[in-house]
Design a protein around this motif. Structure first.
Motif, PDB file in Angstrom:
ATOM      1  N   PHE A  13      43.390  39.245  30.361  1.00 56.34           N
ATOM      2  CA  PHE A  13      44.803  39.296  30.706  1.00 56.34           C
ATOM      3  C   PHE A  13      44.968  38.902  32.171  1.00 56.34           C
ATOM      4  N   TYR A  14      46.064  38.210  32.466  1.00 53.22           N
ATOM      5  CA  TYR A  14      46.222  37.705  33.831  1.00 53.22           C
ATOM      6  C   TYR A  14      46.319  38.834  34.843  1.00 53.22           C
ATOM      7  N   GLU A  15      46.920  39.973  34.454  1.00 57.23           N
ATOM      8  CA  GLU A  15      47.033  41.065  35.423  1.00 57.23           C
ATOM      9  C   GLU A  15      45.659  41.592  35.842  1.00 57.23           C
ATOM     10  N   GLU A  16      44.658  41.480  34.949  1.00 56.07           N
ATOM     11  CA  GLU A  16      43.308  41.883  35.325  1.00 56.07           C
ATOM     12  C   GLU A  16      42.722  40.900  36.334  1.00 56.07           C
ATOM     13  N   VAL A  17      42.994  39.607  36.136  1.00 53.49           N
ATOM     14  CA  VAL A  17      42.536  38.586  37.085  1.00 53.49           C
ATOM     15  C   VAL A  17      43.201  38.803  38.442  1.00 53.49           C
ATOM     16  N   GLU A  18      44.509  39.068  38.412  1.00 52.46           N
ATOM     17  CA  GLU A  18      45.236  39.281  39.661  1.00 52.46           C
ATOM     18  C   GLU A  18      44.729  40.521  40.389  1.00 52.46           C
ATOM     19  N   GLN A  67      49.031  42.208  56.397  1.00 49.56           N
ATOM     20  CA  GLN A  67      48.563  41.664  55.128  1.00 49.56           C
ATOM     21  C   GLN A  67      48.009  42.768  54.223  1.00 49.56           C
ATOM     22  N   ARG A  68      47.352  43.756  54.804  1.00 51.19           N
ATOM     23  CA  ARG A  68      46.864  44.889  54.008  1.00 51.19           C
ATOM     24  C   ARG A  68      48.024  45.622  53.345  1.00 51.19           C
ATOM     25  N   LEU A  69      49.103  45.782  54.081  1.00 52.20           N
ATOM     26  CA  LEU A  69      50.279  46.436  53.509  1.00 52.20           C
ATOM     27  C   LEU A  69      50.828  45.615  52.347  1.00 52.20           C
ATOM     28  N   LEU A  70      50.896  44.306  52.521  1.00 49.65           N
ATOM     29  CA  LEU A  70      51.396  43.433  51.464  1.00 49.65           C
ATOM     30  C   LEU A  70      50.476  43.472  50.248  1.00 49.65           C
ATOM     31  N   LEU A  71      49.155  43.403  50.461  1.00 48.27           N
ATOM     32  CA  LEU A  71      48.205  43.434  49.354  1.00 48.27           C
ATOM     33  C   LEU A  71      48.238  44.783  48.632  1.00 48.27           C
ATOM     34  N   SER A  72      48.362  45.864  49.395  1.00 50.01           N
ATOM     35  CA  SER A  72      48.447  47.190  48.775  1.00 50.01           C
ATOM     36  C   SER A  72      49.706  47.306  47.926  1.00 50.01           C
ATOM     37  N   GLU A  73      50.798  46.751  48.426  1.00 42.02           N
ATOM     38  CA  GLU A  73      52.056  46.785  47.691  1.00 42.02           C
ATOM     39  C   GLU A  73      51.942  45.984  46.386  1.00 42.02           C
ATOM     40  N   ARG A  74      51.299  44.830  46.461  1.00 42.83           N
ATOM     41  CA  ARG A  74      51.109  44.011  45.269  1.00 42.83           C
ATOM     42  C   ARG A  74      50.155  44.697  44.286  1.00 42.83           C
ATOM     43  N   LEU A  75      49.171  45.427  44.803  1.00 36.94           N
ATOM     44  CA  LEU A  75      48.260  46.150  43.931  1.00 36.94           C
ATOM     45  C   LEU A  75      49.000  47.251  43.167  1.00 36.94           C
ATOM     46  N   PHE A 101      40.301  28.599  38.911  1.00 32.94           N
ATOM     47  CA  PHE A 101      40.068  28.507  37.474  1.00 32.94           C
ATOM     48  C   PHE A 101      39.570  29.851  36.948  1.00 32.94           C
ATOM     49  N   PRO A 102      40.471  30.847  36.899  1.00 35.46           N
ATOM     50  CA  PRO A 102      40.058  32.172  36.395  1.00 35.46           C
ATOM     51  C   PRO A 102      39.763  32.107  34.910  1.00 35.46           C
ATOM     52  N   PRO A 103      38.961  33.041  34.399  1.00 31.69           N
ATOM     53  CA  PRO A 103      38.641  33.036  32.964  1.00 31.69           C
ATOM     54  C   PRO A 103      39.880  33.294  32.126  1.00 31.69           C
ATOM     55  N   GLY A 104      40.009  32.523  31.067  1.00 31.93           N
ATOM     56  CA  GLY A 104      41.184  32.665  30.208  1.00 31.93           C
ATOM     57  C   GLY A 104      41.037  33.740  29.157  1.00 31.93           C
ATOM     58  N   SER A 105      39.880  34.381  29.095  1.00 30.49           N
ATOM     59  CA  SER A 105      39.652  35.409  28.083  1.00 30.49           C
ATOM     60  C   SER A 105      40.212  36.765  28.486  1.00 30.49           C
ATOM     61  N   ARG A 114      52.175  47.195  42.461  1.00 30.57           N
ATOM     62  CA  ARG A 114      53.012  46.473  41.499  1.00 30.57           C
ATOM     63  C   ARG A 114      52.206  46.089  40.262  1.00 30.57           C
ATOM     64  N   ASN A 115      50.984  45.622  40.472  1.00 32.89           N
ATOM     65  CA  ASN A 115      50.121  45.239  39.358  1.00 32.89           C
ATOM     66  C   ASN A 115      49.827  46.421  38.441  1.00 32.89           C
ATOM     67  N   GLN A 116      49.475  47.563  39.047  1.00 34.79           N
ATOM     68  CA  GLN A 116      49.138  48.741  38.242  1.00 34.79           C
ATOM     69  C   GLN A 116      50.364  49.280  37.505  1.00 34.79           C
ATOM     70  N   MET A 117      51.526  49.259  38.153  1.00 38.51           N
ATOM     71  CA  MET A 117      52.732  49.756  37.503  1.00 38.51           C
ATOM     72  C   MET A 117      53.164  48.850  36.353  1.00 38.51           C
ATOM     73  N   TYR A 118      52.961  47.537  36.525  1.00 39.54           N
ATOM     74  CA  TYR A 118      53.284  46.630  35.424  1.00 39.54           C
ATOM     75  C   TYR A 118      52.406  46.934  34.215  1.00 39.54           C
ATOM     76  N   GLN A 119      51.119  47.135  34.448  1.00 41.17           N
ATOM     77  CA  GLN A 119      50.216  47.423  33.333  1.00 41.17           C
ATOM     78  C   GLN A 119      50.595  48.744  32.647  1.00 41.17           C
ATOM     79  N   ALA A 120      50.941  49.755  33.449  1.00 48.34           N
ATOM     80  CA  ALA A 120      51.311  51.050  32.865  1.00 48.34           C
ATOM     81  C   ALA A 120      52.564  50.933  32.008  1.00 48.34           C
ATOM     82  N   ASN A 121      53.581  50.237  32.510  1.00 48.95           N
ATOM     83  CA  ASN A 121      54.830  50.095  31.755  1.00 48.95           C
ATOM     84  C   ASN A 121      54.634  49.219  30.521  1.00 48.95           C
ATOM     85  N   ARG A 122      53.877  48.119  30.670  1.00 52.87           N
ATOM     86  CA  ARG A 122      53.629  47.233  29.534  1.00 52.87           C
ATOM     87  C   ARG A 122      52.855  47.957  28.432  1.00 52.87           C
TER      88      ARG A 122
END
Length: 394
Positions: free
Chosen positions: A104-109, A272-280, A98-102, A282-290
């Motif tokens: 942006f989801y990318e910040e929660v992720e 798993q560290r490689l996967l988490l780093s890759e997702r991180l 139950f993350p805070p809804g206030s 992805r998260n930062q690039m999405y925010q930059a492009n958005r």
């Protein structure tokens, strides 16, 4: 031609001088900010950033990070034990449903990814997480300056120039395409808009793209190096987990169990560290492009508002031909906005996709964790059957 370029660059250079000290302070403070961010995460990991040489003005550059890494040659059983202790954060930590809804989801992720990597415990991933966030902020800052600051500023200066030179143009009648015969002073707005486009393209093609490309190339090199290092350590841990029993005897059963468990968990956690780093990433690039897309939309609206103000000002200054002045100003201004935002600078949001060679990164999909687990379990079961049948024969 050289004199003309110096004249056109006078205003950007003046702005650079006015904000030069603050920009330098930002660059000098970037390394301290990253170190403080990593320290505040609760650990001893510190991020050192190589100094960024000020090749450009108006925009920020960030140096490459000096992240603490364990090379494959230094990766021994003690380092494997450290990894196992760090992996508890990932394997045992329940994430919130139950993350805070206030926010942006990318910040929660991003917060979840950093917590899973053990950033709060000060692991070696803390510096990487802090640097990717700072890197994204630098990209955002540069795009915001170009799209929300400099482009509307150039539009304002162009409008002021059009009003200034209006009465300086000759009053001779000229034949204009699709307009007919008009006084030459109506060319003030089109000429100012054309000059504004030229100045803005100079800013976009030189300092902006140069700074962003240097930032992205440094980011690409950092990601390539980090992902490759994680893969090398993964291969070492997998090999040791497969062969740990070859160096042990029957009187070392407990030590064998402990080392085998350490190496096995180590290569699972490295994957798993490689996967988490890759997702991180992805998260930062999405925010930059958005954010770049939002800056472009906001800048376009702001520029159109400036154009309307310029049109009304022109209509008030020249009431004898108010309608003509208004539509000339608005038409020239809209042409400026469309050419700059929708044509010339339309690729700002996709700059990261064009510069980063993600196909050259050693990503999680290439590490073949499933095959490593199958090979490991299959080999162990084969040895069990072999020794069982041998003992039955004896």
């Amino acid at each position: 031609m050289a004199a003309l370029i110096r004249i056109l660059l006078f205003i950007p250079r003046l702005i650079a001088r006015l904000f030069g000290y603050s920009g330098t302070a930002v660059r000098k403070a970037s390394g301290n900010a990253l170190a403080d961010a990593a320290s505040s995460a609760g650990g001893s990991a510190k991020v050192e950033v190589t100094p960024a040489r000020p090749y450009t003005f108006l925009f920020r550059e960030i140096g490459r990070p000096k992240l603490p890494v364990v090379s494959a040659s230094e990766f021994d059983v003690d380092e494997a034990r450290k990894l196992v202790r760090a992996s508890d954060t990932y394997f045992s930590r329940p994430f919130t449903l139950f993350p805070p809804g206030s926010l942006f989801y990318e910040e929660v992720e991003r917060a979840e990814l950093e917590a899973a990597l053990g950033v709060q415990e000060g692991s070696e991933d803390a510096g990487f997480a802090a640097w990717t966030t700072e890197f994204r902020k630098v990209l955002n800052d540069n795009a915001r300056r170009l799209l929300l600051w400099y482009t509307p500023l150039v539009a304002s200066l162009s409008a002021g120039l059009a009003l200034l030179i209006h009465d300086m143009l000759p009053k001779d009648t000229v034949e204009l395409p699709m307009i007919g015969e008009r006084s030459a002073d109506v060319l003030g707005w089109p000429l100012a808009a054309l000059l504004g486009v030229f100045v803005l393209m100079l800013i976009y093609q030189w300092p902006y793209k140069f700074a962003q490309q240097r930032n992205l190339l440094g980011f690409d090199n950092t990601i390539t190096s980090r992902f490759s290092q994680l893969n090398q350590n993964f291969q070492v841990a997998k090999r040791q987990a497969l062969n740990v029993e070859r160096n042990k005897r029957m009187n070392q059963v407990e030590e064998l169990k402990e080392e085998a468990a350490a190496w096995t968990l180590a290569y699972h956690w490295l994957a798993q560290r490689l996967l988490l780093s890759e997702r991180l990433v992805r998260n930062q690039m999405y925010q930059a492009n958005r954010n770049a897309t939002l800056y472009s939309a906001g800048g376009f609206v702001l520029t159109c508002a400036i154009v309307l103000v310029g049109g009304f000002a022109s209509a008030q200054l020249f009431p004898e031909r108010a309608a003509e002045e208004f539509w000339l100003a608005v038409g020239s201004g809209l042409a400026f906005a469309i050419i700059t935002y929708l044509l010339a600078m339309a690729g700002v949001a996709g700059e990261t996709c064009r510069m980063l060679e993600d196909n050259e990164w050693f990503r999680f999909s290439r590490i073949e964790l499933d095959r490593a687990v199958a090979e490991h379990v299959g080999e162990d079961k084969l040895q069990i059957i072999t020794f069982r049948d041998r003992n039955r024969l004896e």
